[in-house]
Write an enzyme that holds these catalytic residues in place. Structure first.
Site, PDB file in Angstrom:
ATOM      1  N   ASP A   1       0.775  -1.235   0.000  1.00  0.00           N
ATOM      2  CA  ASP A   1       0.000   0.000   0.000  1.00  0.00           C
ATOM      3  C   ASP A   1       0.810   1.290   0.000  1.00  0.00           C
ATOM      4  O   ASP A   1       0.265   2.342  -0.315  1.00  0.00           O
ATOM      5  CB  ASP A   1      -0.983   0.009   1.174  1.00  0.00           C
TER       6      ASP A   1
ATOM      7  N   TYR B   1     -10.016   0.099   1.553  1.00  0.00           N
ATOM      8  CA  TYR B   1      -9.875  -0.109   2.986  1.00  0.00           C
ATOM      9  C   TYR B   1      -9.562   1.165   3.757  1.00  0.00           C
ATOM     10  O   TYR B   1      -8.765   1.974   3.305  1.00  0.00           O
ATOM     11  CB  TYR B   1      -8.729  -1.085   3.267  1.00  0.00           C
TER      12      TYR B   1
ATOM     13  N   ASP C   1      12.573   1.560  16.701  1.00  0.00           N
ATOM     14  CA  ASP C   1      13.996   1.776  16.988  1.00  0.00           C
ATOM     15  C   ASP C   1      14.114   2.156  18.460  1.00  0.00           C
ATOM     16  O   ASP C   1      14.005   3.327  18.822  1.00  0.00           O
ATOM     17  CB  ASP C   1      14.549   2.869  16.063  1.00  0.00           C
TER      18      ASP C   1
ATOM     19  N   PHE D   1      19.155  -6.960   4.602  1.00  0.00           N
ATOM     20  CA  PHE D   1      19.560  -6.293   5.845  1.00  0.00           C
ATOM     21  C   PHE D   1      20.322  -7.268   6.752  1.00  0.00           C
ATOM     22  O   PHE D   1      20.992  -6.854   7.685  1.00  0.00           O
ATOM     23  CB  PHE D   1      18.333  -5.790   6.628  1.00  0.00           C
TER      24      PHE D   1
ATOM     25  N   ASP E   1      23.202  -0.595  18.701  1.00  0.00           N
ATOM     26  CA  ASP E   1      21.991   0.178  18.387  1.00  0.00           C
ATOM     27  C   ASP E   1      21.139  -0.721  17.503  1.00  0.00           C
ATOM     28  O   ASP E   1      21.488  -0.978  16.352  1.00  0.00           O
ATOM     29  CB  ASP E   1      22.371   1.471  17.662  1.00  0.00           C
TER      30      ASP E   1
HETATM   31 CU    CU Z   1      -9.135  -7.723   4.944  1.00  0.00          CU
END
Ligand code: CU
Ligand code: NAG
Ligand code: NAG
Ligand code: NAG
Ligand code: NAG
Ligand code: NAG
Ligand code: NAG
Ligand code: NAG
Ligand code: NAG
Ligand code: NAG
Ligand code: NAG
Ligand code: NAG
EC number: 1.4.3.-
Length: 820
Positions: free
Chosen positions: A421, A502, A559, A695, A705
């Site tokens: 999205d 949605y 974080d 990553f 960190d």
């Molecule tokens: Cu749904």
């Protein structure tokens, strides 16, 4: 925008351009406060504005004319530092646009004049600074990080249409030192910040490709459904299809489905699939090379239109019924009104006005001992930064990264759908909230803004902040002699984004015990499937309708910086065990115990919530122990259900959403890995701009960190109760962060909003209310106002648009666009 009617709930490019936005303009940077702020419990002198009438009441101590406490609805405050995540100002955005158009090498065309073979600006927004620079600014009094603009160009004046992320700066623009360069350090794909644009020819696609096909079978669509799609405004069918487009063997394949157009004003098209699908190979930018690949009806595949027509008009051809809108697909009040429903329902009020303070310009908020800054971007909407408790940072960043809706089905439409999205963006669809419905009327409402097509749009009142009295106490205990009980008053910051069909409600809540919660709820129209042959992929929910199964997975970046950046993830597991004890006389006992361990490196950095909730996941600072030697930290725990993606190694997404595969991922914080996804990952699923799997490169995670990437989500198998809309009671996922040995004891003991009632022999002997506000007591300074306020529903406006090129701040206009 003539194609609006033909386009899918999300999948459109003419509208993509429009939705390719940035934020800007909430605020001009304000000078930093001249006096250092006093932190800690109690009042910071001068920090809050007190209504004059309250001051008068205190001074005179006259009970007769005590003013309403709620006179000041939102307490204002000045942020301790200018917000490093603030958007570009109106003027900054305008100068960046002007400067970009002056760069001949960019060869830009204004969006209004552009066709599908021109370069345009898709996005201009503030580039979020590197954490290293922000920490120096916030913690070490370094100067504010230099501002840069993040710009996305849609370079379509080429065979290889592509999006290009570039960085422009430093700001403010000057014609000598300002430069642009490709932005690629935040992405795993080292391609100079570019990714192909698969939708460059969307205009041609409909006019020259889809409509000729649908027109050529108009005899059949009219016979089947008394409807046709010819490319006119009065079309009675819409055609749209899979997202992402199918990317295999170097080919780009579309599957498009036929949907009925609702005959009323309701947005129910995604409930009206008709069960006919066409397949096209649209590889490359030359429509003469595109190929019709076939057509599917009732699970029978026809390679050509002629095959289909011959079959269709032959005796015995099976025709399935259509999905047609009606009362069932309309969200207005319908049916017998429940008993007493027309009486006024309960409502919360803020009798003393706001008990929190907001710097609306800097988007800085304080509530009780919490404080944070708000950031807002085109891709991911609202983010929270620098969340502190009593001045100690707990989280550097808490933000949505991406939201996936992965469908499956017997038909190629549902099987091909896996929406990412942020392609559409959350920022542009964060519309004005409805007071009294989305948030209480007593909430504080903030604006959000974004850039699109040489204009800036402002959505008024699209973020809300409010305190709420939970429907349960935070603490209670009763004995034969007393009961002790404490109110659970919490604080929420919320926004709602309608991405296509949605509506997502995002809430971040803060509690008196120092805990926090992240929640997402969904409503709106489901994307449903045609029922035929879909029994293994959904419930049969209406005449010819299947509630198409799908997984929602929403990735959040957390974080944590617990008492500094050197943190570890500790796992504390309950395990069954058989053990003898010094006192068990040699007999083994079947029991359980705790096992503690740490996530040592990124190799072990991806995992799921264990069975039976038996493993606690705690972010700790190993070097910050409490009086008893336990490490101070915050525990992460599912609040309501969470979910990760059921599909293994999704054929639709390949490398584009590797973050969705586990509940929890932990990485070492890097300025080169600020986000787990990219808005255009869907454009190249094999080699996306951000491949989260990359990553994980064995970095150590002890005393480092670290960043947690946490998934909320829901396995959604829509049932008849999802009609007409999914409801937010159960379409809900959440996660909590709770202090774990972080404080010496429960912080909610500090509130006065608790009571101890002593009783003996059947009657109350004492009530201790700890000095909590009591309007009847002699030193009451103001009179609480318990009158509920009706939200002014006639103040709903839609967005305000200001032209940036040429810059015209004094001539705003109104225009609200949604994806559908
Ligand atoms: Cu749904
Ligand atoms: C610049 O863009 C135009 C279309 O807007 C295109 O015709 C032209 O070839 C482009 N020039 C260069 C040098 O790429
Ligand atoms: C930053 O400045 C403030 C106010 O001048 C001062 O109190 C504080 O000690 C400084 N902090 C550092 C790390 O220099
Ligand atoms: C930069 O150059 C442009 C075009 O030549 C001009 O319109 C603008 O005023 C200049 N801006 C500054 C800050 O000098
Ligand atoms: C077919 O649709 C047209 C309008 O599109 C309508 O006037 C007509 O009544 C419909 N016919 C039937 C049989 O429903
Ligand atoms: C739909 O629009 C087209 C083009 O404007 C027109 O020719 C046609 O008559 C219209 N059809 C109906 C049913 O109104
Ligand atoms: C939101 O925008 C409106 C219209 O520009 C403005 O009147 C209002 O002050 C803004 N609200 C805040 C909190 O900045
Ligand atoms: C995932 O699927 C793709 C084909 O879609 C295949 O090339 C790849 O090897 C698979 N990876 C794994 C880890 O199974
Ligand atoms: C931010 O960090 C990246 C990666 O280390 C670096 O390439 C970039 O130059 C930094 N940005 C600034 C403004 O310093
Ligand atoms: C309760 O009643 C009992 C018996 O009458 C008496 O002994 C006791 O002192 C009373 N307690 C209190 C707190 O009044
Ligand atoms: C409020 O104050 C009045 C007058 O002092 C007292 O009678 C009452 O018990 C108090 N209420 C609470 C909840 O403390
Ligand atoms: C800065 C510091 O004190 N680091 C220590 C934190 O704790 C770990 C494990 O106990 C030590 O190895 C570090 O030296």
């Amino acid at each position: 925008m003539g194609f609006l009617n033909c386009l899918g709930p999300r999948a459109i490019v003419s509208v993509l351009a429009l939705s390719s936005l940035a934020h800007d303009v909430f605020a001009r940077p304000s000078p930093e406060p001249k006096v250092p702020r006093i932190k800690g419990p109690g009042k910071a002198p001068g920090k809050r504005k007190m209504a004059d009438s309250i001051k008068r009441a205190i001074a005179g101590n006259r009970r007769a004319d005590v003013p309403d406490c709620a006179e000041t609805t939102t307490t204002t405050i000045t942020a301790p530092k200018a917000n490093p995540w603030s958007p570009l100002t109106n003027e900054e955005t305008a100068t960046v646009v002007t400067w970009l158009f002056a760069q001949e090498d960019l060869n830009l065309t204004t969006t209004a004049d552009a066709g599908s073979w021109d370069n345009t600006i898709t996005l201009i927004e503030a580039m979020w600074p590197n954490k290293t620079d922000v920490l120096a600014y916030l913690d070490l009094n370094a100067t504010a990080p230099t501002k840069y603009a993040h710009v996305v160009l849609n370079n379509m004046a080429t065979e290889d249409a592509h999006y290009a992320d570039i960085i422009v700066g430093p700001l403010p623009i000057d014609n000598v030192t300002t430069t642009w360069e490709p932005l690629s350090y935040p992405f795993t794909k080292k391609s100079g910040g570019t990714v192909r644009n698969l939708d460059a020819d969307s205009d041609t696609l409909y006019v020259d490709w889809i409509y000729p096909i649908s027109a050529s079978i108009a005899d059949i669509t009219l016979d089947l459904w008394n409807a046709s799609a010819l490319g006119f405004d009065n079309d009675t069918l819409t055609i749209w299809g899979i997202d992402p487009q199918w990317q295999d063997d170097g080919r780009i394949i579309r599957w498009d489905a036929f949907w009925n157009v609702p005959s009323d004003e309701f947005d129910s098209s995604t409930l009206l699939p008709l069960g006919l699908y066409i397949c096209s190979d649209v590889t490359g930018r030359d429509p003469s090379q595109w190929k019709f690949e076939g057509l599917l009806y009732n699970d029978i595949f026809y390679e050509t239109i002629e095959d289909f027509r011959t079959a269709y008009w032959s005796p015995g051809f099976v025709k399935n019924p259509a999905n047609i809108n009606g009362d069932w697909s309309n969200t207005d009040q319908l049916g017998d009104i429940p008993a007493m429903d027309t009486a006024a329902p309960p409502v919360q009020v803020a009798p003393a006005g706001s008990r929190y303070a907001v710097d609306a310009e800097q988007k800085y908020v304080e509530w009780m001992d919490f404080s944070f800054y708000i950031g807002f971007t085109r891709d991911t909407g609202m983010a929270l930064h620098d969340i502190r408790y009593k001045g100690e940072r707990i989280l550097y960043e808490l933000s949505l990264q991406e939201a996936l809706a992965h469908y499956a089905g017997n038909d190629p439409m549902q099987s091909g759908t896996a929406y990412l999205d942020t392609f559409y963006g959350f920022g542009p669809y964060a519309f004005q909230l409805v007071p009294g419905y989305d948030c209480p009327t007593h909430a504080t409402y903030l604006n959000s803004s974004f850039y699109v097509e040489e204009t800036c749009h402002t959505h008024i009142g699209s973020i809300c902040l409010f305190e709420f009295d939970a429907d349960y106490a935070i603490q209670r205990h009763s004995t034969s002699g007393y009961i002790s009980i404490t109110k659970n008053t919490y604080f929420t910051v919320r926004y709602v984004a309608t991405v296509g069909n949605y509506d997502y409600t995002f809430s971040y809540s803060f509690y008196m015990d120092g805990s926090m919660a992240v929640e997402v709820r969904a409503s709106g129209y489901i994307q449903s499937a045609y029922f035929a042959n879909n029994q293994d992929y959904g419930f049969h929910i209406h005449d010819a309708l299947s509630g198409s199964m799908h997984d929602h997975v929403l990735n959040f970046k957390a974080d944590f910086d617990i008492l500094g950046t050197g943190n570890s993830v500790q796992l504390v597991s309950l395990v069954p065990t058989t053990t003898s004890y010094s006192w068990s006389k040699g007999k083994a006992r079947n029991t359980m115990k705790l096992e503690r361990s740490f996530i040592e490196t990124e190799d072990d950095g991806q995992f799921d919530w264990g069975p039976n909730g038996a493993t606690q996941v705690i972010v700790v600072n190993e070097n910050a122990t409490n009086a008893y030697g336990e490490m101070r930290g915050y525990r992460i725990l599912p609040f309501t259900g969470t979910a990760h993606l059921t599909v293994l190694n999704s054929s639709n997404l390949v490398n584009a959403a590797k973050w969705a595969e586990h509940d929890i991922s932990v990485t070492k914080q890097k300025d080169t890995e600020p986000r787990s996804a990219h808005a255009f990952n869907s454009q190249d699923v094999w080699d996306p701009p951000v491949d989260f799997a990359k990553f994980f490169d064995c970095e150590p995670l002890r005393n480092e960190d670290i960043v947690l990437w946490l998934n909320l989500g829901m396995h959604h198998i829509p049932h008849s109760g999802d009609l007409p809309n999914t409801v937010m009671t159960t379409a809900h996922s959440g996660i909590q962060f709770m202090p774990s040995n972080y404080f010496a004891g429960d912080q909610s003991r500090r509130t006065v909003n608790q009571v101890r009632i002593d009783y003996a022999n059947g009657s109350t002997t004492a009530v201790n209310s700890f000095g909590q506000y009591n309007v009847s007591s002699a030193d009451a300074t103001c009179k609480p106002d318990y009158t509920p306020v009706d939200g002014n529903l006639w103040a709903y406006t839609g967005d305000i648009v200001v032209r940036k090129f040429p810059f015209d701040p004094n001539n705003p206009f109104f225009e609200t666009d949604s994806i559908v």
